[in-house]
Scaffold this active site. Sequence first.
Site: not given
Ligand code: 5RP
Length: 222
Positions: A120, A102, A82-83, A96, A93-94
């Site tokens: 986070k 997801e 998660a962000d 990535g 999220k998102g």
């Molecule tokens: C991808 C996501 C990722 O789970 C979120 O961005 C966290 O990424 P990271 O673990 O690299 O910080 O939602 O769509």
Amino acid sequence: MNETDKRLAALAAIKEIQPGMVVGLGTGSTAAFAIEALGERVRGGLAIRAVATSLATEAHARAVGITLIDLPAEIDLTIDGADEIDDGLRAIKGAGGAMLREKIVAAASKRMVVIADGSKRVAAIGAAKIPVETLPFAQGFVAARLEKLGGAPVLRAGFVTDQGNCILDCRFAADTDKELLAAQIDAIPGALGHGLFLTEVDAAYIAADGVVTRLERGARTR
Ligand code: 5RP
């Protein structure tokens, strides 16, 4: 962001995986630690099957020996990053770009667990940009609707989702009503998915300075 803590959170979460389970595999650098460690368990004899939330996760899972299946009606347990996440287990999220798959995988899951390093964890979600996956044909229209909702959408440059769509990253005022906003974005034709996960997360493993805290919906355990 702390790689050791990401790994610790991932290792704690994969202990929940039992033989015979169908497991949802998240996307991102934290989820990658879970995939790596799960691969080790699979090579050691653990029999599970998995569903990937992105093409990158699919490739990683295959590379470490995890058997992948198409999305079934029900998934036992999903582990994803998660962000932002708050103590009410509301998440954004998102970053990535995989939030559409997801969200589908989370919806199919009996239990969804977020893994994250301490950076986070927030008092209340809302500072992070909310990504909106958008049909390219509808980009201008969706951006205008998001602006009407008070957002400031910015096209994620040079990025195409696994579905061939674009992403509008959108900042909203921190005190925006997230439940209302999620419903309003859901109602925009051409907006295919967004990064607000307000009800999907059942638990979170969050590692900060080497200490893993587990948050459960409705209770908190350490
Ligand atoms: C991808 C996501 C990722 O789970 C979120 O961005 C966290 O990424 P990271 O673990 O690299 O910080 O939602 O769509």
